[in-house]
Write a protein that holds these residues in place. Structure first.
Motif, PDB file in Angstrom:
ATOM      1  N   THR A 608       0.809  -1.224   0.000  1.00 26.04           N
ATOM      2  CA  THR A 608       0.000   0.000   0.000  1.00 26.04           C
ATOM      3  C   THR A 608       0.843   1.275   0.000  1.00 26.04           C
ATOM      4  OG1 THR A 608      -0.105  -0.178   2.409  1.00 26.04           O
ATOM      5  CG2 THR A 608      -1.954  -1.098   1.142  1.00 26.04           C
ATOM      6  N   SER A 609       2.118   1.171   0.379  1.00 26.11           N
ATOM      7  CA  SER A 609       2.973   2.358   0.467  1.00 26.11           C
ATOM      8  C   SER A 609       4.405   1.894   0.711  1.00 26.11           C
ATOM      9  CB  SER A 609       2.526   3.268   1.615  1.00 26.11           C
ATOM     10  OG  SER A 609       2.678   2.573   2.860  1.00 26.11           O
ATOM     11  N   TYR A 610       5.327   2.841   0.586  1.00 27.15           N
ATOM     12  CA  TYR A 610       6.675   2.558   1.093  1.00 27.15           C
ATOM     13  C   TYR A 610       7.416   3.857   1.368  1.00 27.15           C
ATOM     14  CZ  TYR A 610       9.482   3.083  -3.343  1.00 27.15           C
ATOM     15  OH  TYR A 610      10.131   3.521  -4.466  1.00 27.15           O
ATOM     16  N   SER A 611       8.436   3.746   2.206  1.00 27.39           N
ATOM     17  CA  SER A 611       9.215   4.916   2.580  1.00 27.39           C
ATOM     18  C   SER A 611      10.698   4.580   2.545  1.00 27.39           C
ATOM     19  CB  SER A 611       8.825   5.408   3.979  1.00 27.39           C
ATOM     20  OG  SER A 611       9.105   4.412   4.949  1.00 27.39           O
ATOM     21  N   VAL A 612      11.499   5.587   2.241  1.00 25.92           N
ATOM     22  CA  VAL A 612      12.964   5.486   2.272  1.00 25.92           C
ATOM     23  C   VAL A 612      13.436   6.456   3.344  1.00 25.92           C
ATOM     24  CG1 VAL A 612      15.108   5.668   0.958  1.00 25.92           C
ATOM     25  CG2 VAL A 612      12.983   5.012  -0.200  1.00 25.92           C
ATOM     26  N   THR A 613      14.086   5.944   4.385  1.00 27.54           N
ATOM     27  CA  THR A 613      14.425   6.783   5.531  1.00 27.54           C
ATOM     28  C   THR A 613      15.909   7.080   5.665  1.00 27.54           C
ATOM     29  OG1 THR A 613      14.519   4.796   6.910  1.00 27.54           O
ATOM     30  CG2 THR A 613      12.434   6.012   6.858  1.00 27.54           C
ATOM     31  N   ASP A 614      16.775   6.177   5.212  1.00 29.59           N
ATOM     32  CA  ASP A 614      18.210   6.353   5.413  1.00 29.59           C
ATOM     33  C   ASP A 614      18.967   5.790   4.211  1.00 29.59           C
ATOM     34  OD1 ASP A 614      18.291   7.166   8.401  1.00 29.59           O
ATOM     35  OD2 ASP A 614      17.089   5.331   8.405  1.00 29.59           O
ATOM     36  N   PHE A 615      20.205   6.222   4.077  1.00 20.83           N
ATOM     37  CA  PHE A 615      21.105   5.622   3.094  1.00 20.83           C
ATOM     38  C   PHE A 615      22.503   5.550   3.688  1.00 20.83           C
ATOM     39  CE2 PHE A 615      21.520  10.189   2.132  1.00 20.83           C
ATOM     40  CZ  PHE A 615      22.917  10.325   2.130  1.00 20.83           C
ATOM     41  N   GLY A 616      23.327   4.722   3.073  1.00 21.34           N
ATOM     42  CA  GLY A 616      24.734   4.637   3.428  1.00 21.34           C
ATOM     43  C   GLY A 616      25.508   4.146   2.216  1.00 21.34           C
ATOM     44  N   TYR A 617      26.756   4.589   2.058  1.00 20.42           N
ATOM     45  CA  TYR A 617      27.581   4.081   0.968  1.00 20.42           C
ATOM     46  C   TYR A 617      29.047   4.174   1.355  1.00 20.42           C
ATOM     47  CZ  TYR A 617      28.114   9.065  -0.279  1.00 20.42           C
ATOM     48  OH  TYR A 617      28.363  10.407  -0.258  1.00 20.42           O
ATOM     49  N   ASN A 618      29.839   3.364   0.678  1.00 15.38           N
ATOM     50  CA  ASN A 618      31.274   3.305   0.903  1.00 15.38           C
ATOM     51  C   ASN A 618      31.963   4.024  -0.259  1.00 15.38           C
ATOM     52  OD1 ASN A 618      33.920   2.658   1.408  1.00 15.38           O
ATOM     53  ND2 ASN A 618      33.614   0.447   1.513  1.00 15.38           N
ATOM     54  N   THR A 619      32.772   5.040   0.019  1.00 16.63           N
ATOM     55  CA  THR A 619      33.434   5.782  -1.060  1.00 16.63           C
ATOM     56  C   THR A 619      34.570   4.995  -1.703  1.00 16.63           C
ATOM     57  OG1 THR A 619      35.024   6.882   0.419  1.00 16.63           O
ATOM     58  CG2 THR A 619      32.895   7.985   0.054  1.00 16.63           C
ATOM     59  N   GLU A 620      34.942   3.867  -1.134  1.00 19.49           N
ATOM     60  CA  GLU A 620      36.003   3.051  -1.733  1.00 19.49           C
ATOM     61  C   GLU A 620      35.500   2.411  -3.022  1.00 19.49           C
ATOM     62  OE1 GLU A 620      38.838  -0.823  -0.711  1.00 19.49           O
ATOM     63  OE2 GLU A 620      37.345  -0.132   0.733  1.00 19.49           O
ATOM     64  N   PRO A 621      36.205   2.568  -4.147  1.00 20.62           N
ATOM     65  CA  PRO A 621      35.768   1.930  -5.385  1.00 20.62           C
ATOM     66  C   PRO A 621      35.579   0.430  -5.210  1.00 20.62           C
ATOM     67  CG  PRO A 621      37.509   3.508  -5.839  1.00 20.62           C
ATOM     68  CD  PRO A 621      37.416   3.386  -4.343  1.00 20.62           C
ATOM     69  N   PHE A 622      34.379  -0.052  -5.513  1.00 22.31           N
ATOM     70  CA  PHE A 622      34.027  -1.470  -5.447  1.00 22.31           C
ATOM     71  C   PHE A 622      34.046  -2.009  -4.008  1.00 22.31           C
ATOM     72  CE2 PHE A 622      36.810  -0.628  -9.159  1.00 22.31           C
ATOM     73  CZ  PHE A 622      35.825  -0.526 -10.119  1.00 22.31           C
ATOM     74  N   GLY A 623      34.202  -1.126  -3.007  1.00 19.75           N
ATOM     75  CA  GLY A 623      34.282  -1.572  -1.614  1.00 19.75           C
ATOM     76  C   GLY A 623      32.934  -2.043  -1.090  1.00 19.75           C
ATOM     77  N   SER A 624      32.954  -2.887  -0.082  1.00 16.57           N
ATOM     78  CA  SER A 624      31.724  -3.442   0.489  1.00 16.57           C
ATOM     79  C   SER A 624      31.215  -2.559   1.621  1.00 16.57           C
ATOM     80  CB  SER A 624      31.981  -4.855   1.013  1.00 16.57           C
ATOM     81  OG  SER A 624      32.962  -4.843   2.039  1.00 16.57           O
TER      82      SER A 624
END
Length: 721
Positions: A608-624
């Motif tokens: 019926t709905s969805y929300s996106v509340t946070d994000f995160g990423y690694n600046t290392e190329p191809f890093g996990s």
């Protein structure tokens, strides 16, 4: 749903490149108009030069001077060029010295009419086809008098396709416009997060040259590759288009049918039929609104960018010859300047084929030629008119044969291969390497290295070197933002009452745009605009990733190729997200390289709905990156063994006191998201004391693990101020 992106895709499809990489239109006419508004004196100069051009061409015709000689080995005009490269990776395309050499060679072939497809020009236009005897050569002497490769790498940056707002930066990076043609290779030409604009250039202008802002700007994602595909190689013709602008050529479609009275000379050239670009002929022959056959193979149109650029006309070549006599272009090809910039073939000279070294992807201060970890940082030094004064195979000695001024931690090794060549290798690791460019580095030869002393080299006895370093890698977290212009943090919510929402992650990301879409009852979608999301294998179903799960290159990413890149988070047949909170793994780009990240997403029951509340990423190329929250396991943690880690909180250093008899195998440090930020194998200790440098770490909590030979691990929680 995003209108701008749909429009961009439509424009790009007219130009005719592949779905993966398709350049947008050249904005030379628009940027010149902007410049004229700011500098009305420039418009006056342009109008006066148009009169000069007409008179110049008439005089050429009446005097029957032969300006065009089809001999690329003895060009009438030689132009010294410096390429400024902003980031060795641009939209995943590696930009290096050899690609620039290949690109410039192909551009020269195009101007001189020796391109491989020159013999396939439409017979209808063959009588007016002409060539310009010119050669663009990489500068061999820099503005300080040192030897250079003419290809200079800078940290990743965009925006040099814009006008006045970037003039100060452009001028700071520029080499003297009266001595060098400056070409800037960037991925984001207008700093608007559009990575598909192909290039832009400015017509000859005295004010720009005086201010060191005369330039060509080109997208490194479209750089020519001698071993690439036909489509990739065709991009060199797009660069030929931009070089044509630099020599005062206008678009052949400046006057279109809708203006009412189109004429052939809307571009200032009489023998170029109006190319009504709205027809979108591509490489299919057709007529314009006057019933004339369109010269679809002309470098200054758009149709030829579909893969059939092949020619300039006689009128265009005459106009370029006039441009070479503009006050802002005339000094470049004078013999005195060719000597000063090292592009003549006269002896003596000292040259180097690579003069810029970039930090490799390990982010540890070690440099390479193109950022690749396996790339050996070497360059070839060549003497002309002189010889090395030592035997072949000799390693030159610092202080005796040369002196070097390099970033601390780096050393130069020079081995003589022949009487006239030597290999330079940069060894070691820079002790401090924040994101910066070191341009004051050099290697200077001493008398003992050269037969007869360094006076036999002429005025250039030193090599100028540039070192480009990257920021320390880090995990970036945050809340989605509403836009680039007004980046307000927000929770993204979509439902039946609010069906679509555009949002971005950190603007520092190259392609930060996304769209959340309530597509209809029980239909929820993510819009990615060509970026990847982790999906169930063989489907568009977005995987529900739980907490404490690593996202890496090993995941199954789906890159939807149809704009706007719709992938499914909920459908009537895919209900895994119903009423759930989890993570969506994404693949974006940071400074030209692929990076991994996540969104935290909550989906309502039954889609019926969805929300996106946070994000995160690694600046290392191809890093996990690991989805939070995640408490690291202590792995055989024993309280009976005491490891003292102090001070706690710490700043730039951690001191460790190791228990007697505890043989350290490795020391690892993790941040709270599970990213390993330090790994030291087979560590030796002195009297059971050890110091760990932490100056490159951000403030926050860390987990320290000290492991011995038997696999026993001691774990400590530490905090950096």
């Amino acid at each position: 749903m995003k209108t701008g992106l749909f429009l961009l895709a439509f424009i790009c499809s007219l130009i005719g490149y592949s779905q993966e990489k398709k350049p947008s239109e050249c904005r030379t006419k628009e940027v010149m108009e902007e410049y004229y508004k700011i500098h009305p004196e420039a418009r006056v100069e342009s109008e006066n030069f148009e009169k000069f051009t007409k008179n110049f061409i008439e005089n050429m015709k009446s005097n029957h001077n032969q300006f065009n000689k089809k001999n690329v080995n003895a060009p009438t005009y030689i132009i010294p060029v410096v390429f400024h490269i902003y980031g060795e990776s641009q939209s995943g395309v590696l930009v290096n010295y050899q690609k620039v050499v290949d690109l410039l060679q192909q551009v020269n072939l195009n101007f001189n009419g020796t391109n491989t497809d020159s013999n396939t020009i439409d017979p209808y236009f063959q009588p007016i086809r002409s060539t310009l005897s010119i050669e663009f050569r990489l500068a061999k002497i820099d503005p300080t008098g040192k030897a250079t490769s003419g290809v200079i790498f800078h940290p990743y940056k965009g925006g040099y396709g814009n006008g006045g707002g970037y003039d100060a930066q452009i001028a700071a990076d520029a080499w003297d416009n009266n001595k060098y043609m400056n070409v800037y290779i960037q991925n984001d030409l207008y700093a608007d997060k559009s990575l598909t604009d192909s290039g832009v250039a400015w017509y000859p202008n005295s004010t720009m040259t005086a201010n060191n802002t005369a330039r060509v700007v080109f997208n490194g994602a479209y750089i020519y590759s001698a071993t690439g595909t036909t489509a990739q190689n065709e991009f060199s013709d797009t660069m030929t288009h931009e070089f044509g602008h630099w020599l005062n050529l206008q678009h052949t479609f400046n006057v279109v049918c809708s203006t009412g009275n189109p004429t052939n000379d809307g571009d200032g050239v009489a023998d170029t039929p109006v190319e009504d670009n709205s027809t979108g002929l591509g490489c299919t022959a057709g007529n314009n609104c006057l019933g004339q056959k369109v010269n679809i193979e002309n470098y200054m149109g758009y149709n030829g960018s579909s893969g059939c650029y092949k020619m300039y006309t006689t009128g265009q070549v005459n106009r370029m010859i006039a441009a070479l006599n503009h006050p802002s272009r005339l000094p470049l090809w004078q013999n005195s300047n060719l000597i000063a910039t090292g592009v003549t073939d006269t002896a003596p000279s000292l040259t180097i084929n690579n003069s810029t070294f970039t930090e490799n992807l390990n982010n540890n201060g070690v440099v390479s030629l193109d950022g690749a970890v396996a790339s050996i940082p070497t360059a070839t030094i060549t003497l002309r008119g002189s010889t090395f004064g030592v035997a072949n195979g000799t390693t030159l000695t610092s202080g005796t044969h040369f002196t070097a001024s390099l970033p601390a931690g780096l050393t130069a090794n020079i081995v003589v291969n022949s009487p006239t060549t030597a290999t330079l290798t940069i060894n070691g690791a820079a002790t401090t390497h924040p994101k910066s460019q070191v341009t004051n580095s050099s290697i200077t030869f001493l008398n003992a290295a050269i037969t007869g002393g360094t006076t036999t080299l002429g005025s250039t006895t030193a090599i100028g070197l540039t070192f480009s370093f990257k920021d320390p890698y880090k995990i970036v977290t945050g809340t989605p933002l509403t836009s680039y212009a007004n980046p307000t943090a927000t929770t993204v919510n979509v439902n039946s009452g609010a069906t679509w929402k555009y949002f971005i992650i950190n603007p520092e990301v190259d392609d930060a745009e996304y769209g959340a879409w309530y597509y209809g009852a029980n239909q929820l979608k993510f819009e990615t605009y060509y970026k990847g999301l982790v999906c169930e294998t063989g489907t568009k179903n977005i995987s529900l990733i739980p907490t404490c799960t690593t996202i890496s290159t090993a995941n199954n990413f789906n890159f939807s190729t149809a704009n706007p890149g719709q992938l499914d988070i909920y459908t009537p047949t895919y209900t895994a997200w119903s009423g759930q909170t989890g993570y969506v793994g994404f693949r974006a780009r940071f400074e030209g390289y692929r990076i991994n990240g996540y969104f935290k997403v909550t989906v309502g029951s039954n889609g019926t709905s969805y929300s996106v509340t946070d994000f995160g990423y690694n600046t290392e190329p191809f890093g996990s990156i690991t989805t939070p929250p995640c408490t690291l396991a202590s792995e055989d943690f024993e309280t009976s063994l005491e490891v003292s880690a102090y001070p706690n909180p710490f700043e730039n250093e951690i001191n460790l006191r190791i228990p007697e008899g505890y043989q350290v195998k490795s020391i690892e440090l993790f941040d709270v998201l599970g990213k390993k930020v330090l790994n030291s194998e087979n560590t030796n200790t002195n009297n059971n004391e050890l110091k760990i440098s932490t100056s490159n770490l951000s403030s926050g909590m860390y987990i320290l693990k000290v492991k011995n030979d038997s696999g026993l691990t001691i774990t400590r929680k530490l905090v950096k101020k």
